[in-house]
Design an enzyme around this catalytic site. Structure first.
Site, PDB file in Angstrom:
ATOM      1  CD  GLU B 192      -1.916  -2.275   0.721  1.00 45.73           C
ATOM      2  OE1 GLU B 192      -1.256  -2.938   1.538  1.00 45.73           O
ATOM      3  OE2 GLU B 192      -2.331  -2.753  -0.352  1.00 45.73           O
ATOM      4  CG  ASN B 276      -1.748  -5.214  -3.457  1.00 42.93           C
ATOM      5  OD1 ASN B 276      -1.290  -5.640  -2.413  1.00 42.93           O
ATOM      6  ND2 ASN B 276      -1.845  -3.926  -3.706  1.00 42.93           N
ATOM      7  CG  ASP B 318      -5.715  -5.459  -1.849  1.00 44.28           C
ATOM      8  OD1 ASP B 318      -4.531  -5.583  -2.183  1.00 44.28           O
ATOM      9  OD2 ASP B 318      -6.071  -5.415  -0.650  1.00 44.28           O
TER      10      ASP B 318
END
Lengths: 153, 601
Positions: B192, B276, B318
């Site tokens: 992230e 991801n 994701d």
């Protein structure tokens, strides 16, 4: 009071009707004064049941919701808190705008854990006013959790 | 008490012999079922034990033998390592380690690193840690601030430490390391934050870097041979990753490696998955984004990739591919196979040939899964359903009712395999989502999400009237079918255990340790522990008695997904409103609970 007027803020105050009358009046007053802040960004249909349902928002609050995506991983998907960060819906009832702006920009370490500062993150800081009003409207119950449709497109 | 069925002995024989050239000491430890010396019980990651003192006949008599508070409040993932007369247990940040004397449960030593608290805010989803590794008289701990440390297993003294990444760039660690021969392997978290994933091997002697192989980028960074490394049976060719990214996006492309590692000594291959691609907004990163979302098989000595399989090309949801790889020799469609079985976040249970990377089975292990109709067995690609494609939906468009949600049909919580039943026991999530991608700017060290999500019980989408958020299932990896399924009100977020007593054990988010019959799923025993369980259930034997141990301590992603759909009635789900938020069932706090049968049971 009618269960639903155009102002969801009022509706919510009603749904909190279980609390003592004095508190109710205070909440009402607060929510109504808030409504002047975000009211222009929310449109609700009349005659719907349930707090904050069937409301739509504009791009301004949508940007607030997007900025909120950076908070979801800690404060919970609905902002109602997680096992390691407090509920923003509740916190916004307790802190004022200055405190909010200070905390979001600079972060702090508290009793629960560490709140990161966002001053270097344009995805939050460009829209911090939007974010504040989005969360305020959420905490007043004027808009529901989750994605809300836009009325301005 | 360790009399195992003949089939098992034969099975254990074949797998074990092959492991002779791994770290001899660890190999020996894992072959003795009295121990639990590696996260998965064995290198194959099966989370299976030959112990059978506790079995279907007597599990109902289980009792708590002892408990131990870690003194830490955050989410407790992973489980204890046990061998000889010692148990080692870790905690989330600040990543304490305790060595506990099994004779009297006194603390032999405690290690508590001083880590910069600035690490905490760059850990996306709670400050979890998934556990320790042991070899060569050393306990290996991969700290949150990316420091990998080797501790003297007898004294807890720091022998060496090495920096595996930089929290200032959003790099952190949550994974359990693993040791093969003279190297310890670790990964990296921070998908992230635009971190580029890699696996690094450090020499266990002194912590010096042996090799580091990235999930994406130029061939030289990825430790691939364009002509030898294969995917779906074909060489991956030159610049296989670069071609699938726009410009230099691969440099901040994610594909992090925060899951579990397995090892096959016969093949000398390690297996793990990559996460991801960043950002969560698929519109800005056209292409397959290789090799994110990929099962990777690498040579344990050199890191050179043998084969890749990308499960979710061009991720739009994701669905990190980091979940555990379980190595098992099973019959697949009537043929004996050296298989790798993997339950992906994307909701498909994959059975691969672990030698060649051939795709054998890919079936949904939760019927709610709807983002793809099926996996094309020739190309290996999922057939994406247009209306659930957040990329086709486009930026600033809310794509609704996608199953599973971003936390996957299953997250990191590892499944178990019993060679006696031939079944896999899988803790799963039953949650769907709305997902709206939007444009974000990248700033180093800052979260880089790029989508707003909401999540709710899968029943809202399937319309079957259910509102549970999890299931615990038994899976046949040969046919790709669910054998039985236990509905859980919350996501089943605890690593499972299977044993030769034909029992299976797992924990629940409310805090129950549950023991069920491996054949039928019938509940044999349950006990409400101090807090919600996201840890793994492990077993060992000490002084002639079999113990089962599990960490409680609610938190992690599990604690975030939870509030969703459970507060109030806004989605018109009726009964969902009846479920109280998880907070009504359990509170924070790390406690190890150890179970045993009473004397004479």
């Amino acid at each position: 009071m009618s269960k639903h007027s155009g102002w969801k803020a009022t509706t919510v105050a009603v749904s909190w009707g279980l609390v003592a009358l004095a508190a109710l009046v205070a909440v009402l007053a607060r929510a109504e004064s808030h409504a002047t802040l975000y009211g222009d960004h929310v449109q609700c249909e009349q005659g719907q049941t349930g707090a904050g349902e069937k409301c739509r928002i504009d791009l301004f609050l949508t940007r607030g919701f997007r900025a909120f995506s950076q908070c979801q991983v800690c404060h919970g998907l609905d902002g109602n808190g997680s096992s390691f960060a407090p509920s923003l819906v509740e916190t916004l009832r307790e802190i004022d705008k200055d405190r909010f702006m200070e905390v979001v920009a600079n972060g702090y370490k508290g009793q629960i854990g560490v709140m990161p500062g966002w001053k270097q993150n344009p995805n939050v800081m460009k829209y911090v006013d939007n974010l504040y009003l989005y969360l305020l409207a959420r905490s007043d119950g004027a808009i529901p959790p989750g994605k809300i449709e836009r009325y301005d497109r | 008490m360790r009399k195992s069925a003949l089939t098992l002995a034969v099975f254990a024989g074949t797998i074990a012999s092959g492991f002779a050239n791994a770290n001899q000491e660890v190999m020996k430890l894992t072959q003795d079922s009295a121990n639990w010396a590696i996260w998965g019980g064995n290198y194959a990651g099966q989370r299976y034990s030959e112990l059978n003192q506790i079995n279907t006949g007597n599990a109902k008599k289980l009792q708590v033998a002892w408990t131990f508070s870690t003194g830490v409040l955050r989410g407790h993932e992973g489980g204890p390592l046990v061998f000889g007369d010692t148990l080692y247990i870790h905690t989330p940040f600040p990543n304490k380690v305790f060595s506990i004397n099994l004779a009297d449960q006194t603390i032999n030593w405690k290690y508590e690193p001083k880590q910069n608290p600035d690490t905490i805010p760059v850990m996306c989803c709670d400050t979890v840690n998934r556990g320790l590794a042991y070899a060569d008289g050393k306990i290996f701990l991969q700290q949150a601030d990316t420091t990998l440390v080797a501790l003297d297993s007898k004294t807890g003294k720091l022998i060496w430490s090495v920096k595996n990444g930089d929290p200032k760039k959003g790099e952190t660690n949550t994974n359990a390391p693993i040791v093969v021969k003279d190297k310890v392997y670790t990964g990296i978290s921070g998908g992230e934050f635009g971190v580029r994933g890699f696996v690094a091997a450090y020499n266990i002697k002194d912590g010096s870097l042996a090799w580091k192989c990235y999930s994406m980028g130029p061939d030289s960074d990825m430790c691939v041979d364009p002509n030898q490394t294969t995917a779906m049976g074909k060489p991956i060719g030159k610049d296989s990753s670069l071609k699938t990214w726009k410009g230099d996006q691969w440099k901040i492309g994610g594909g992090t490696t925060w899951g579990w590692f397995s090892y096959d000594a016969d093949l000398n291959l390690i297996y793990y998955g990559s996460g991801n691609p960043s950002t969560w907004n698929p519109v800005v990163r056209p292409g397959d984004n290789k090799w994110s979302m990929t099962i990777m098989a690498r040579d344990a000595d050199s890191g050179m990739a043998k084969w890749f399989y990308q499960m979710t090309p061009h991720d739009e949801w994701d669905y990190d591919g980091i979940n555990e790889m379980i190595l098992a020799d099973i019959d697949v469609k009537g043929q004996k196979r050296q298989a790798l079985v993997h339950f992906d976040r994307n909701g498909f249970g994959y059975t691969m040939d672990r030698v060649t990377g051939e795709l054998l089975v890919a079936e949904k292990f939760d019927p709610a899964v709807n983002w793809a109709t099926h996996v094309d067995m020739t190309t290996g690609r999922p057939q994406v359903v247009a209306k659930y494609s957040t990329g086709q939906g486009g930026e600033d468009v809310n794509t609704k009712n996608i199953c599973p949600a971003a936390l996957g049909s299953k997250d990191q919580q590892p499944a178990a395999f019993s060679p006696r039943t031939g079944l896999f026991y899988v803790p799963t999530n039953h949650v769907c989502m709305d997902y709206e991608p939007f444009r974000v700017e990248y700033v180093a060290g800052q979260p880089y999400v790029g989508a707003t999500l909401s999540m709710f019980p899968a029943g809202k989408v399937t319309g079957d009237g259910t509102n549970n958020l999890g299931n615990f299932i038994a899976w046949d990896a040969s046919s790709g079918k669910i054998k039985w399924s236990i509905s859980e009100p919350f996501s089943a977020w605890s690593g499972a255990l299977a044993t030769a007593g034909d029992i299976v054990a797992y924990g629940t988010l409310e805090g129950y340790l549950k023991v069920v019959d491996a054949k039928s799923g019938k509940e044999l025993y349950k006990f409400k522990t101090a807090s919600g369980i996201i840890g793994n259930v492990n077993t060992w034997e000490y002084n002639g008695k079999q113990y089962i141990g599990v960490l409680s301590g609610v938190g992690g992603w599990a604690g975030i997904g939870m509030a969703a759909g459970l507060e109030g009635d806004t989605e018109g789900l009726g009964a969902v409103g009846a479920y109280k938020a998880l907070a009504k069932h359990t509170q924070l706090g790390g406690v190890l609970t150890v179970f045993v049968l009473p004397d004479g049971a």
